[in-house]
Design a protein around this motif. Sequence first.
Motif, PDB file in Angstrom:
ATOM      1  N   UNK A  15      -5.229   8.056  -3.544  1.00 24.66           N
ATOM      2  CA  UNK A  15      -4.399   6.841  -2.779  1.00 24.66           C
ATOM      3  C   UNK A  15      -4.812   5.748  -3.362  1.00 24.66           C
ATOM      4  N   UNK A  16      -3.678   4.936  -3.758  1.00 22.22           N
ATOM      5  CA  UNK A  16      -3.895   3.469  -4.179  1.00 22.22           C
ATOM      6  C   UNK A  16      -3.502   2.574  -3.219  1.00 22.22           C
ATOM      7  N   UNK A  17      -4.232   1.685  -2.487  1.00 23.45           N
ATOM      8  CA  UNK A  17      -3.945   0.678  -1.618  1.00 23.45           C
ATOM      9  C   UNK A  17      -4.098  -0.827  -2.180  1.00 23.45           C
ATOM     10  N   UNK A  18      -3.578  -1.801  -1.457  1.00 20.21           N
ATOM     11  CA  UNK A  18      -3.741  -3.077  -1.766  1.00 20.21           C
ATOM     12  C   UNK A  18      -2.522  -3.805  -2.253  1.00 20.21           C
ATOM     13  N   UNK A  19      -2.737  -4.586  -3.507  1.00 21.69           N
ATOM     14  CA  UNK A  19      -1.688  -5.497  -3.549  1.00 21.69           C
ATOM     15  C   UNK A  19      -0.927  -5.310  -5.092  1.00 21.69           C
ATOM     16  N   UNK A  20      -0.373  -6.064  -5.662  1.00 23.03           N
ATOM     17  CA  UNK A  20       0.558  -5.886  -6.837  1.00 23.03           C
ATOM     18  C   UNK A  20      -0.348  -5.601  -8.073  1.00 23.03           C
ATOM     19  N   UNK A  21      -1.639  -5.930  -8.050  1.00 21.31           N
ATOM     20  CA  UNK A  21      -2.307  -5.327  -9.065  1.00 21.31           C
ATOM     21  C   UNK A  21      -2.465  -3.999  -9.332  1.00 21.31           C
ATOM     22  N   UNK A  22      -1.948  -3.340  -8.284  1.00 21.43           N
ATOM     23  CA  UNK A  22      -2.075  -1.706  -8.315  1.00 21.43           C
ATOM     24  C   UNK A  22      -0.608  -1.225  -8.655  1.00 21.43           C
ATOM     25  N   UNK A  32      -1.898  -7.199   5.645  1.00 23.84           N
ATOM     26  CA  UNK A  32      -1.265  -5.989   5.266  1.00 23.84           C
ATOM     27  C   UNK A  32      -1.949  -4.729   5.160  1.00 23.84           C
ATOM     28  N   UNK A  33      -3.044  -4.880   4.528  1.00 21.02           N
ATOM     29  CA  UNK A  33      -3.750  -3.698   4.303  1.00 21.02           C
ATOM     30  C   UNK A  33      -4.343  -3.033   5.741  1.00 21.02           C
ATOM     31  N   UNK A  34      -4.807  -3.923   6.664  1.00 23.63           N
ATOM     32  CA  UNK A  34      -5.251  -3.424   7.868  1.00 23.63           C
ATOM     33  C   UNK A  34      -4.266  -2.891   8.590  1.00 23.63           C
ATOM     34  N   UNK A  88      -9.337  12.375  -1.797  1.00 24.76           N
ATOM     35  CA  UNK A  88     -10.551  12.379  -2.551  1.00 24.76           C
ATOM     36  C   UNK A  88     -10.965  11.070  -3.275  1.00 24.76           C
ATOM     37  N   UNK A  89      -9.945  10.242  -3.520  1.00 21.40           N
ATOM     38  CA  UNK A  89     -10.065   9.105  -4.233  1.00 21.40           C
ATOM     39  C   UNK A  89      -9.226   7.967  -3.464  1.00 21.40           C
ATOM     40  N   UNK A  90      -9.766   6.762  -3.437  1.00 24.83           N
ATOM     41  CA  UNK A  90      -8.864   5.785  -2.766  1.00 24.83           C
ATOM     42  C   UNK A  90      -9.427   4.191  -3.752  1.00 24.83           C
ATOM     43  N   UNK A  91      -8.408   3.817  -4.413  1.00 24.40           N
ATOM     44  CA  UNK A  91      -8.591   2.653  -5.014  1.00 24.40           C
ATOM     45  C   UNK A  91      -7.832   1.456  -4.025  1.00 24.40           C
ATOM     46  N   UNK A  92      -8.683   0.242  -4.280  1.00 21.59           N
ATOM     47  CA  UNK A  92      -8.178  -0.844  -3.549  1.00 21.59           C
ATOM     48  C   UNK A  92      -8.302  -2.025  -4.280  1.00 21.59           C
ATOM     49  N   UNK A  93      -7.131  -2.774  -4.362  1.00 19.80           N
ATOM     50  CA  UNK A  93      -7.189  -4.180  -5.096  1.00 19.80           C
ATOM     51  C   UNK A  93      -6.672  -5.209  -3.770  1.00 19.80           C
ATOM     52  N   UNK A  94      -7.423  -6.129  -3.650  1.00 21.71           N
ATOM     53  CA  UNK A  94      -6.929  -6.828  -2.421  1.00 21.71           C
ATOM     54  C   UNK A  94      -7.951  -8.271  -2.594  1.00 21.71           C
ATOM     55  N   UNK A  95      -7.313  -9.432  -1.752  1.00 23.39           N
ATOM     56  CA  UNK A  95      -7.742 -10.477  -1.812  1.00 23.39           C
ATOM     57  C   UNK A  95      -7.235 -11.768  -2.411  1.00 23.39           C
TER      58      UNK A  95
END
Length: 239
Positions: free
Chosen positions: A8-15, A68-70, A85-92
């Motif tokens: 699962x990929x979470x976060x912003x437009x970097x992802x 948005x994330x929360x 099994x994997x989560x990536x996060x780009x945020x801030x």
Amino acid sequence: MTGAGGYVALGDSISIDDYSGGPGRGGASLLYANRDEDFPDWRGRDLRSTAPGTTFALLATDGATTGTLLDRQLPRLAALPERPALVTLTIGGNDLLGAYGDTAAARAVVARVAAALDRALAAIGETLAPGGQVVVGTVYDPSDGTADAERLGLPPWPDAVALIGELNDALRRGAARRGAAVAEIAERFRGHGLAAGDPRRREARPEQRDLWFCSLIEPNAWGADGVRAAFWAALHSGG
């Protein structure tokens, strides 16, 4: 990441895929399934190849902030039928951009991002499959450390580079506190902004492959490769 499971990929437009040429071309998507025609050196180095049966959910969204994330993305994560099994996060980055030009406000934003990240990582940890991994990405600087706002078409803010550094330090500390790996996206992107050309260009796939930005703050197709490489390195070297 060993064995099959969910990514699962979470976060912003970097992802996301939107600025890199369409579905399947963003950094998270490339981590899941490489585009062999664009990046032949990465053939066989993706989750689909190394962990057959892995599923993929791209929950990151354009313009996302920690709010948005929360409020939106984490409930969607919790509702998925499979524990990842994997989560990536780009945020801030978008949080900080909202305080552009105001150093005192930006420092307060960094503190709020740190607190939100801690809440988010705690919640993500509760959804992970046993042995699951979390990777947190750092935030890049299109000025390549110059803070040359004029060339970026922005109002002057001499403290911008320092504040990005403070944000990234907070992200690293927060990841370490919760046992997450760090994808050094900021380090990968250094030299691929103003040093390489005009980050304001809108082409998703410019002929100039050492320019990794488009629309000022977005990763183009070649930047998406850099995001993927940072995620991959974090997974295979402990960050």
